[in-house]
Design a protein around this motif. Structure first.
Motif, PDB file in Angstrom:
ATOM      1  N   PHE A  97       1.579   8.831   6.686  1.00 35.27           N
ATOM      2  CA  PHE A  97       2.478   8.368   5.638  1.00 35.27           C
ATOM      3  C   PHE A  97       3.624   9.360   5.482  1.00 35.27           C
ATOM      4  O   PHE A  97       3.467  10.557   5.751  1.00 35.27           O
ATOM      5  CB  PHE A  97       1.740   8.244   4.295  1.00 35.27           C
ATOM      6  CG  PHE A  97       0.544   7.325   4.317  1.00 35.27           C
ATOM      7  CD1 PHE A  97       0.700   5.958   4.454  1.00 35.27           C
ATOM      8  CD2 PHE A  97      -0.741   7.838   4.185  1.00 35.27           C
ATOM      9  CE1 PHE A  97      -0.407   5.112   4.470  1.00 35.27           C
ATOM     10  CE2 PHE A  97      -1.846   7.001   4.190  1.00 35.27           C
ATOM     11  CZ  PHE A  97      -1.687   5.630   4.332  1.00 35.27           C
TER      12      PHE A  97
ATOM     13  N   GLN B 288       2.546   0.664   2.531  1.00 33.08           N
ATOM     14  CA  GLN B 288       1.597   0.368   3.607  1.00 33.08           C
ATOM     15  C   GLN B 288       0.282  -0.198   3.073  1.00 33.08           C
ATOM     16  O   GLN B 288      -0.317  -1.093   3.688  1.00 33.08           O
ATOM     17  CB  GLN B 288       1.323   1.631   4.430  1.00 33.08           C
ATOM     18  CG  GLN B 288       2.473   2.052   5.331  1.00 33.08           C
ATOM     19  CD  GLN B 288       1.992   2.968   6.436  1.00 33.08           C
ATOM     20  OE1 GLN B 288       0.960   2.726   7.061  1.00 33.08           O
ATOM     21  NE2 GLN B 288       2.747   4.047   6.686  1.00 33.08           N
TER      22      GLN B 288
ATOM     23  N   ARG C  21       0.961  -3.807   2.087  1.00 33.96           N
ATOM     24  CA  ARG C  21       1.232  -4.643   3.251  1.00 33.96           C
ATOM     25  C   ARG C  21      -0.022  -4.864   4.100  1.00 33.96           C
ATOM     26  O   ARG C  21      -0.297  -5.977   4.549  1.00 33.96           O
ATOM     27  CB  ARG C  21       2.335  -4.015   4.104  1.00 33.96           C
ATOM     28  CG  ARG C  21       2.717  -4.856   5.338  1.00 33.96           C
ATOM     29  CD  ARG C  21       3.921  -4.318   6.057  1.00 33.96           C
ATOM     30  NE  ARG C  21       3.685  -2.992   6.614  1.00 33.96           N
ATOM     31  CZ  ARG C  21       4.322  -1.888   6.230  1.00 33.96           C
ATOM     32  NH1 ARG C  21       5.236  -1.950   5.266  1.00 33.96           N
ATOM     33  NH2 ARG C  21       4.058  -0.731   6.799  1.00 33.96           N
ATOM     34  N   ASN C  22      -0.792  -3.798   4.319  1.00 36.55           N
ATOM     35  CA  ASN C  22      -1.913  -3.877   5.251  1.00 36.55           C
ATOM     36  C   ASN C  22      -3.234  -4.279   4.612  1.00 36.55           C
ATOM     37  O   ASN C  22      -4.107  -4.841   5.276  1.00 36.55           O
ATOM     38  CB  ASN C  22      -2.103  -2.526   5.955  1.00 36.55           C
ATOM     39  CG  ASN C  22      -0.878  -2.115   6.747  1.00 36.55           C
ATOM     40  OD1 ASN C  22      -0.119  -2.953   7.224  1.00 36.55           O
ATOM     41  ND2 ASN C  22      -0.678  -0.810   6.892  1.00 36.55           N
TER      42      ASN C  22
ATOM     43  N   ASP D 140       5.626   5.353   0.576  1.00 40.34           N
ATOM     44  CA  ASP D 140       5.191   4.790   1.846  1.00 40.34           C
ATOM     45  C   ASP D 140       3.704   4.434   1.791  1.00 40.34           C
ATOM     46  O   ASP D 140       3.288   3.421   2.356  1.00 40.34           O
ATOM     47  CB  ASP D 140       5.457   5.787   2.977  1.00 40.34           C
ATOM     48  CG  ASP D 140       5.163   5.195   4.353  1.00 40.34           C
ATOM     49  OD1 ASP D 140       5.585   4.044   4.601  1.00 40.34           O
ATOM     50  OD2 ASP D 140       4.521   5.866   5.163  1.00 40.34           O
TER      51      ASP D 140
END
Length: 287
Positions: free
Chosen positions: A41, A50, A53-54, A46
């Motif tokens: 990261f 992430q 999103r993930n 971030d």
């Protein structure tokens, strides 16, 4: 058991539940900043991007079952230990801020007994990033017990937690009491809820500023595949040197920003919930 202690146990449980529900997402970001492999990261934002999103929104609540159940017990012990510590230090209710700091340190030392396993399971859950091998909490607990047992598995990181909690809660309670007393000068005994929230937030900020490098060490020790060995102060010192070698002095403060941001609503909610519940119990029981 003293009825005052029973009331503090109950109010502490309510405060602990409020703390977890409000603060868990930012706690996840903080922990991942501390333990993620280098380069995974670029910073807290971030991590947030992430993770969403993930893994989706509810990944921010990874590991919540451990603290939601455990923090209720931890905060019960903490607030009860704090109340008992104050009564040990002085029979009079109005302690000086220096006495408050000592009582907070004593409460923090007692709190480490329950805080260590709760933190260990939380950290290990938060250190999973949505892969196919991610484990549920019960599996993590079973595997740690099976492979390492009580001392090296369940209580891993106890001494780091113990050392962290002493300055953390000395700062926590001192800042809270100082802030609350300033509001009391203006409002008297009936301090409004927003002032309790503000006082709690002040205490939360002081908590992290008093102990943060030790929290980074704790998270790294608890996330390791093998438990630490030898003298606790030696391996704590060794971990600090390893962090500085990897990331410089700034590495000791990875994740501090989300911790400070989290502390504003989370600690505020903790103290407001505790104080409101304690006042209700005072009216109900008379002590």
């Amino acid at each position: 058991m003293d009825l005052r202690t029973v009331n503090e146990l109950i109010a502490g449980s309510v405060g602990g539940a409020a703390q977890v529900l409000v603060g868990q997402p930012l706690d996840t970001i903080k922990t991942r900043a501390q333990i993620a492999p280098k380069g995974m990261f670029t910073g807290p934002m971030d991590i947030l991007k992430q993770t969403l999103r993930n893994e989706g929104f509810f990944a921010l609540y990874k590991g919540m079952a451990s603290p939601l159940i455990g923090i209720a017990g931890v905060n019960s012990l903490l607030f009860a230990a704090y109340g008992v510590s104050k009564r040990i230090i002085s029979p009079f209710p109005d302690l000086s801020l220096q006495q408050i700091a000592v009582a907070g340190a004593m409460a923090g030392a007692a709190n480490a007994i329950l805080a260590s396993p709760v933190e260990m399971f939380k950290v290990r859950m938060q250190g999973q990033y949505g892969g196919k091998d991610d484990k549920r909490l019960r599996v993590v607990m079973r595997d740690m017990w099976k492979e390492w047992g009580l001392r090296e598995g369940i209580m891993r990181g106890y001494w780091v937690t113990f050392v962290r909690e002493i300055p953390a809660y000395a700062g926590f309670y001192t800042a809270f009491e100082f802030s609350k007393r300033q509001f009391a000068k203006k409002y008297g005994k009936d301090v409004p809820v927003w002032a309790l929230l503000a006082s709690g937030s002040t205490g939360g900020l002081a908590y992290w500023l008093s102990c943060y490098p030790l929290d980074v060490v704790k998270s790294r020790v608890q996330q390791r595949s093998t438990p630490p060995v030898g003298n606790p102060f030696k391996y704590i010192g060794g971990e600090i040197r390893a962090i500085i070698a990897e990331s410089g002095f700034a590495g000791l403060f990875k994740g501090l920003t989300p911790s400070l941001i989290r502390s504003i609503p989370a600690a505020g909610a903790t103290f407001a919930a505790f104080e409101i519940t304690r006042e209700y119990l005072l009216e109900y029981t008379g002590v």
